[in-house]
Scaffold this motif. Structure first.
Motif, short mmCIF file in Angstrom:
data_model
loop_
_atom_site.label_atom_id
_atom_site.label_comp_id
_atom_site.label_asym_id
_atom_site.label_seq_id
_atom_site.Cartn_x
_atom_site.Cartn_y
_atom_site.Cartn_z
N GLY A 236 24.73 -21.52 -34.90
CA GLY A 236 24.49 -20.92 -36.20
C GLY A 236 24.42 -19.42 -36.10
N PRO A 237 24.24 -18.72 -37.20
CA PRO A 237 24.20 -17.26 -37.19
C PRO A 237 23.08 -16.67 -36.33
CG PRO A 237 23.55 -18.12 -39.34
CD PRO A 237 24.12 -19.26 -38.57
N LEU A 238 21.94 -17.31 -36.31
CA LEU A 238 20.83 -16.80 -35.48
C LEU A 238 21.18 -16.91 -34.00
CD1 LEU A 238 17.69 -18.25 -37.33
CD2 LEU A 238 18.44 -15.87 -37.24
N ASP A 239 21.86 -17.97 -33.62
CA ASP A 239 22.29 -18.15 -32.24
C ASP A 239 23.27 -17.05 -31.84
OD1 ASP A 239 22.12 -19.57 -29.84
OD2 ASP A 239 23.92 -20.74 -30.28
N LEU A 240 24.19 -16.75 -32.73
CA LEU A 240 25.16 -15.68 -32.47
C LEU A 240 24.46 -14.33 -32.35
CD1 LEU A 240 27.96 -14.44 -32.25
CD2 LEU A 240 28.14 -14.55 -34.74
N LEU A 241 23.52 -14.05 -33.25
CA LEU A 241 22.79 -12.79 -33.20
C LEU A 241 22.01 -12.64 -31.90
CD1 LEU A 241 21.35 -12.17 -36.78
CD2 LEU A 241 22.99 -10.77 -35.53
N MET B 72 24.37 -14.52 -43.52
CA MET B 72 23.72 -13.64 -42.55
C MET B 72 24.40 -12.27 -42.54
SD MET B 72 21.40 -12.97 -40.38
CE MET B 72 20.63 -14.57 -40.08
N ALA B 73 25.72 -12.25 -42.72
CA ALA B 73 26.44 -10.97 -42.74
C ALA B 73 25.95 -10.11 -43.89
CB ALA B 73 27.94 -11.23 -42.86
N SER B 74 25.74 -10.71 -45.05
CA SER B 74 25.24 -9.95 -46.20
C SER B 74 23.82 -9.46 -45.95
CB SER B 74 25.29 -10.81 -47.46
OG SER B 74 24.40 -11.91 -47.36
N THR B 75 23.02 -10.27 -45.25
CA THR B 75 21.65 -9.85 -44.92
C THR B 75 21.67 -8.65 -43.98
OG1 THR B 75 20.83 -12.13 -45.15
CG2 THR B 75 19.47 -10.59 -43.88
N LEU B 76 22.54 -8.69 -42.98
CA LEU B 76 22.64 -7.58 -42.03
C LEU B 76 23.10 -6.30 -42.72
CD1 LEU B 76 24.29 -9.40 -38.97
CD2 LEU B 76 21.96 -8.50 -39.10
N MET B 77 24.07 -6.42 -43.61
CA MET B 77 24.57 -5.23 -44.32
C MET B 77 23.49 -4.66 -45.24
SD MET B 77 28.59 -6.00 -45.07
CE MET B 77 28.35 -7.64 -45.81
N GLU B 78 22.67 -5.54 -45.84
CA GLU B 78 21.59 -5.05 -46.70
C GLU B 78 20.57 -4.28 -45.87
OE1 GLU B 78 17.93 -6.76 -49.48
OE2 GLU B 78 19.41 -8.15 -48.64
N ILE B 79 20.19 -4.86 -44.70
CA ILE B 79 19.23 -4.17 -43.82
C ILE B 79 19.80 -2.85 -43.35
CG2 ILE B 79 18.02 -4.31 -41.62
CD1 ILE B 79 17.94 -7.35 -41.96
N LYS B 80 21.09 -2.85 -43.00
CA LYS B 80 21.74 -1.63 -42.51
C LYS B 80 21.73 -0.56 -43.59
CE LYS B 80 26.16 0.08 -40.74
NZ LYS B 80 27.55 -0.29 -40.35
N SER B 81 22.05 -0.94 -44.83
CA SER B 81 22.07 0.04 -45.91
C SER B 81 20.68 0.59 -46.21
CB SER B 81 22.68 -0.59 -47.17
OG SER B 81 21.86 -1.68 -47.62
N LEU C 66 13.97 -10.53 -40.24
CA LEU C 66 15.02 -10.98 -39.33
C LEU C 66 14.48 -11.18 -37.92
CD1 LEU C 66 18.00 -11.61 -38.76
CD2 LEU C 66 18.36 -9.16 -38.36
N VAL C 67 13.66 -10.24 -37.47
CA VAL C 67 13.08 -10.35 -36.12
C VAL C 67 12.21 -11.60 -36.01
CG1 VAL C 67 11.43 -9.30 -34.51
CG2 VAL C 67 13.16 -7.88 -35.62
N GLU C 68 11.40 -11.87 -37.03
CA GLU C 68 10.56 -13.06 -37.01
C GLU C 68 11.39 -14.33 -36.94
OE1 GLU C 68 8.09 -12.75 -40.44
OE2 GLU C 68 6.72 -11.26 -39.54
N GLN C 69 12.49 -14.37 -37.69
CA GLN C 69 13.38 -15.55 -37.64
C GLN C 69 13.98 -15.72 -36.25
OE1 GLN C 69 16.20 -16.06 -40.96
NE2 GLN C 69 15.11 -14.41 -42.02
N GLU D 78 11.29 -17.00 -33.74
CA GLU D 78 11.01 -18.42 -33.96
C GLU D 78 12.17 -19.28 -33.45
OE1 GLU D 78 9.58 -21.44 -37.57
OE2 GLU D 78 10.30 -19.41 -38.02
N TYR D 79 13.39 -18.86 -33.75
CA TYR D 79 14.56 -19.62 -33.29
C TYR D 79 14.63 -19.62 -31.76
CZ TYR D 79 19.37 -20.95 -32.36
OH TYR D 79 20.48 -21.58 -31.87
N GLN D 80 14.34 -18.46 -31.16
CA GLN D 80 14.37 -18.36 -29.70
C GLN D 80 13.36 -19.29 -29.05
OE1 GLN D 80 14.95 -14.56 -26.96
NE2 GLN D 80 12.85 -14.67 -27.68
#
Length: 250
Positions: free
Chosen positions: A20-25, A69-78, A100-103, A106-108
């Motif tokens: 999933g996206p968290l695994d990729l991140l 997740m891509a939209s979330t990352l772009m929002e945080i970046k902006s 995002l860090v908390e997610q 937890e996933y880790q």
């Protein structure tokens, strides 16, 4: 660190390799040797978008998760690129990366636990469990001589009560006795007690004196052996009364 992250060969990465996206991140963060609590969001976002843009053979529902997740990352970046006007407000503002860090943390943790369980399962597969042993038919058929309603379960429960009483009286000795008790000798002893008691006594009578564990076990086995030899019969009026041991006259 971000320069190293930009040098990742994205062609070798496929979304199908991740859960999933968290695994990729997590993979991108570890590969770039970033601190998970201080993610270089601009670099990670660029790497993330580069990988999903190369993917065109994924089911819609799967690729949809990565796009969210891509939209979330772009929002945080902006949000992080916006100029700070009021520094007092900025000091109190929560870091846009916090959720995002908390997610990711937890996933880790779940992923590490899953890997440990997988390793344990793999190690267990190297062992073969012995099948449950079947009691020989001749042993099953040879039940102690008891009247209807008095089963081995009743005797076992009586045996447990004896052990508990012995523990209450004094600590049960668990050391090996220098003069071990013989089953044959204990059978003779019980027969003699029956003779002096007019051929009748209770189960509890045989355990009145303090005993070590080995003598308690031998006494119980001797009762079963005498019953099997049809030298005694075991009786119980109801489930609350003590078991009666009665000698069978020849």
């Amino acid at each position: 660190m971000s320069q190293k992250g930009e040098s990742i060969n994205h062609v070798t990465l496929k979304l199908a390799s991740f859960e999933g996206p968290l695994d990729l991140l997590l993979h991108l963060i570890k590969d770039a040797e970033m601190d998970i609590y201080d993610i270089q969001i601009s670099s990670i976002t660029n790497q993330y978008l580069s990988i999903i843009n190369r993917t065109d053979q994924m089911p819609l529902d799967t690729i949809g998760q990565y796009l969210v997740m891509a939209s979330t990352l772009m929002e945080i970046k902006s949000r992080m690129l916006l100029p700070v006007i009021d520094y007092e407000v900025a000091e109190d503002e929560i870091d846009p990366r916090t959720d995002l860090v908390e997610q990711l943390i937890e996933y880790q943790n779940f992923k590490n636990a899953s890997n440990k369980l997988g390793a344990m399962a793999s190690n267990r597969s190297d062992y073969f469990s012995k099948e449950q042993s079947r009691t020989p038919k001749e042993v099953v058929d040879e039940q102690p001589l008891v009247i209807p309603g008095l089963s081995l379960d009743v005797l076992q429960n009586a045996f447990k009560r004896v052990l508990l009483r012995q523990v209450d009286r004094q600590p049960v000795q668990k050391k090996i006795n220098m003069q071990p008790f013989s089953l044959a000798d204990k059978i003779i002893e019980i027969e003699q007690i029956l003779e002096s008691s007019n051929g009748r006594l209770t189960f509890d009578d045989l355990f009145e004196q303090p005993m070590v564990v080995s003598e308690i076990v031998i006494t119980f086995l001797a009762i079963l052996e005498l019953s099997k030899m049809k030298q005694i019969k075991l009786k119980q009026t109801n489930s609350y009364e003590t078991i009666q041991i009665v000698k069978i006259e020849a």
